[in-house]
Design an enzyme around this catalytic site. Sequence first.
Site, mmCIF file in Angstrom:
data_model
loop_
_atom_site.group_PDB
_atom_site.id
_atom_site.type_symbol
_atom_site.label_atom_id
_atom_site.label_comp_id
_atom_site.label_asym_id
_atom_site.label_seq_id
_atom_site.Cartn_x
_atom_site.Cartn_y
_atom_site.Cartn_z
ATOM 1 N N HIS A 214 0.808 -1.227 0.000
ATOM 2 C CA HIS A 214 0.000 0.000 0.000
ATOM 3 C C HIS A 214 0.839 1.273 0.000
ATOM 4 O O HIS A 214 0.306 2.369 -0.149
ATOM 5 C CB HIS A 214 -0.934 0.040 1.216
ATOM 6 C CG HIS A 214 -0.242 0.412 2.486
ATOM 7 N ND1 HIS A 214 0.508 -0.469 3.211
ATOM 8 C CD2 HIS A 214 -0.154 1.594 3.141
ATOM 9 C CE1 HIS A 214 1.007 0.139 4.268
ATOM 10 N NE2 HIS A 214 0.633 1.399 4.257
HETATM 11 C C1 UD1 Z 1 -2.119 6.115 4.962
HETATM 12 C C2 UD1 Z 1 -0.834 6.692 5.521
HETATM 13 C C3 UD1 Z 1 0.233 5.619 5.575
HETATM 14 C C4 UD1 Z 1 -0.261 4.402 6.327
HETATM 15 C C5 UD1 Z 1 -1.576 3.928 5.724
HETATM 16 C C6 UD1 Z 1 -2.135 2.798 6.578
HETATM 17 C C7 UD1 Z 1 -0.393 9.069 5.033
HETATM 18 C C8 UD1 Z 1 0.374 10.020 4.204
HETATM 19 N N1 UD1 Z 1 -0.324 7.781 4.685
HETATM 20 O O1 UD1 Z 1 -1.865 5.736 3.618
HETATM 21 O O2 UD1 Z 1 1.369 6.118 6.252
HETATM 22 O O3 UD1 Z 1 0.692 3.383 6.230
HETATM 23 O O4 UD1 Z 1 -2.518 5.000 5.732
HETATM 24 O O5 UD1 Z 1 -2.985 1.998 5.860
HETATM 25 O O6 UD1 Z 1 -1.041 9.472 5.965
HETATM 26 N N2 UD1 Z 1 -9.148 5.163 0.394
HETATM 27 C C9 UD1 Z 1 -10.355 4.507 0.336
HETATM 28 N N3 UD1 Z 1 -11.011 4.276 1.503
HETATM 29 C C10 UD1 Z 1 -10.559 4.672 2.718
HETATM 30 C C11 UD1 Z 1 -9.325 5.347 2.771
HETATM 31 C C12 UD1 Z 1 -8.627 5.580 1.602
HETATM 32 O O7 UD1 Z 1 -10.814 4.127 -0.737
HETATM 33 O O8 UD1 Z 1 -11.217 4.415 3.738
HETATM 34 C C13 UD1 Z 1 -8.393 5.373 -0.861
HETATM 35 C C14 UD1 Z 1 -8.607 6.763 -1.461
HETATM 36 O O9 UD1 Z 1 -8.626 6.630 -2.849
HETATM 37 C C15 UD1 Z 1 -7.357 7.493 -1.047
HETATM 38 C C16 UD1 Z 1 -6.297 6.388 -1.003
HETATM 39 O O10 UD1 Z 1 -7.005 5.221 -0.593
HETATM 40 O O11 UD1 Z 1 -7.012 8.529 -1.919
HETATM 41 C C17 UD1 Z 1 -5.157 6.648 -0.052
HETATM 42 O O12 UD1 Z 1 -5.639 6.925 1.273
HETATM 43 P P1 UD1 Z 1 -4.773 7.854 2.266
HETATM 44 O O13 UD1 Z 1 -5.420 7.872 3.601
HETATM 45 O O14 UD1 Z 1 -4.487 9.164 1.642
HETATM 46 O O15 UD1 Z 1 -3.393 7.133 2.358
HETATM 47 P P2 UD1 Z 1 -3.042 5.597 2.588
HETATM 48 O O16 UD1 Z 1 -2.420 5.092 1.345
HETATM 49 O O17 UD1 Z 1 -4.192 4.875 3.151
HETATM 50 N N1 UDP Z 2 -3.857 -5.047 8.777
HETATM 51 C C1 UDP Z 2 -5.167 -5.501 8.916
HETATM 52 N N2 UDP Z 2 -5.847 -5.876 7.783
HETATM 53 C C2 UDP Z 2 -5.298 -5.840 6.542
HETATM 54 C C3 UDP Z 2 -3.948 -5.383 6.421
HETATM 55 C C4 UDP Z 2 -3.268 -4.976 7.552
HETATM 56 O O1 UDP Z 2 -5.701 -5.558 10.021
HETATM 57 O O2 UDP Z 2 -5.982 -6.202 5.574
HETATM 58 C C5 UDP Z 2 -3.139 -4.620 9.983
HETATM 59 C C6 UDP Z 2 -1.812 -5.295 10.196
HETATM 60 O O3 UDP Z 2 -1.975 -6.538 10.859
HETATM 61 C C7 UDP Z 2 -1.071 -4.271 11.023
HETATM 62 C C8 UDP Z 2 -1.598 -2.954 10.516
HETATM 63 O O4 UDP Z 2 -2.811 -3.252 9.838
HETATM 64 O O5 UDP Z 2 -1.425 -4.391 12.396
HETATM 65 C C9 UDP Z 2 -0.621 -2.322 9.565
HETATM 66 O O6 UDP Z 2 -1.223 -1.232 8.957
HETATM 67 P P1 UDP Z 2 -0.841 -0.751 7.497
HETATM 68 O O7 UDP Z 2 -0.093 -1.804 6.793
HETATM 69 O O8 UDP Z 2 -2.078 -0.230 6.893
HETATM 70 O O9 UDP Z 2 0.079 0.525 7.776
HETATM 71 P P2 UDP Z 2 1.604 0.723 8.258
HETATM 72 O O10 UDP Z 2 1.874 -0.151 9.419
HETATM 73 O O11 UDP Z 2 2.486 0.438 7.077
HETATM 74 O O12 UDP Z 2 1.644 2.173 8.578
#
Ligand code: UD1
Ligand code: UDP
Length: 371
Positions: A214
């Site tokens: 992601h």
């Molecule tokens: C964010 C964090 C990242 C973290 C991740 C955990 C930042 C800059 N990034 O990344 O550090 O590891 O969360 O998972 O804060 N979207 C949906 N549904 C949702 C949320 C997001 O469809 O509920 C889609 C949207 O198209 C959005 C994209 O995912 O533009 C990215 O979401 P965003 O919250 O901006 O960043 P993450 O990639 O989730």
């Molecule tokens: N996780 C989850 N469901 C998923 C993928 C990840 O519950 O489908 C959990 C995972 O076990 C871990 C946390 O989400 O505890 C990690 O979050 P993510 O990978 O979104 O973000 P990061 O840790 O890279 O910021």
Amino acid sequence: MPLKIATIIGARPQFIKAAAISRAINTINQNDGSPLIHQILVHTGQHYDRNLSQIFFNEMEIPQPHYNLEVGSGPHGRQTGLMLEKIEEVLIHEKPDLCLVYGDTNSTLSGALAAAKLHIPVGHIEAGLRSYFRQMPEEINRILTDHLSTWLFCPTNTAVDNLKKEGINKGVYQTGDVMYDSILFYSQKVKAREHELLDQFQIRAGHYYLATIHRAENTDDPGRLTEILAGLNAIASSDCPVILPLHPRTAHYIKQHRIFICKAVHLIEPVSYLTMIGLEKQARLILTDSGGVQKEAYFLSIPCVTLRDQTEWIESVQAGRNRLAGASKEKIIQAVTEPFAQQNIRPETYYGNGHAAEVILQILLRPKDSV
Ligand code: UD1
Ligand code: UDP
């Protein structure tokens, strides 16, 4: 008067970390008779899909947020700016004694900045992490949040050393990792369901790879995303498929670039935390660009291949249980094939004793002038 804490969360990993702190607050309050801590939970709304948000509150028994700011998705400036504006309003209204933020997302930075500007002290959980790669939005969020914080709760000694290099010595505590607290607690709960999960996803223990992708540096670059998926296609087989719970960000780009995914790579919706750790526990190997998942692989003694060029969590790499494969099909194949070090150094050596949340709260409960 109880200590009033405003906790700012918004993204999946923050719910998991906040679950550990919320449980520890309950324990402290129950043990004392009269509540010592009053927590106001503020959800920025950065993550809003059920499988990225509400599912964690239900399953992990996290109290429902007092506020949902419903900021949603958007470019960095707009998302961070909207959060800043809305968090500020809540903090002015609630007047907490301190503000707690977690990790390195845009919700983290907005919470820290809003609080610091209002002279509300900030506690940063998971402070001191560095990739030394400034292209990562998270690296900017971490550096700024650490420099705004009064209490810097570091999960590892490496994190403490990173802060020292930036001249941050005051308010730094090595507390252990709240994610280790969470996994110890919840992996007991998932035990009874482990077999059921295998049936649900039609897999066999030790006969599948579990993958997550992601990170923006991978998803937003079609070349890197295509290479990673080519690597997963190459290692997947009918005897050992790849299970890939797909973050919406990744799903979007796979569709946009029409990237080929073979039948042995099983795309599934993002799963709940208990399902995820159940799947992690029984996997042959984990491939991920997630920080949290890398650590969980180590906690659970499952070998890990990290789909990045660098990692903040260097301990498991040094222990020979985590390998960096970047976004190269060939490196992914090689990393999966070569045997991993057998000896697993106990997680306690690096990540605390599973009581990081209590340690953090006891520090916050100390009289102000002892900081
Ligand atoms: C964010 C964090 C990242 C973290 C991740 C955990 C930042 C800059 N990034 O990344 O550090 O590891 O969360 O998972 O804060 N979207 C949906 N549904 C949702 C949320 C997001 O469809 O509920 C889609 C949207 O198209 C959005 C994209 O995912 O533009 C990215 O979401 P965003 O919250 O901006 O960043 P993450 O990639 O989730
Ligand atoms: N996780 C989850 N469901 C998923 C993928 C990840 O519950 O489908 C959990 C995972 O076990 C871990 C946390 O989400 O505890 C990690 O979050 P993510 O990978 O979104 O973000 P990061 O840790 O890279 O910021």
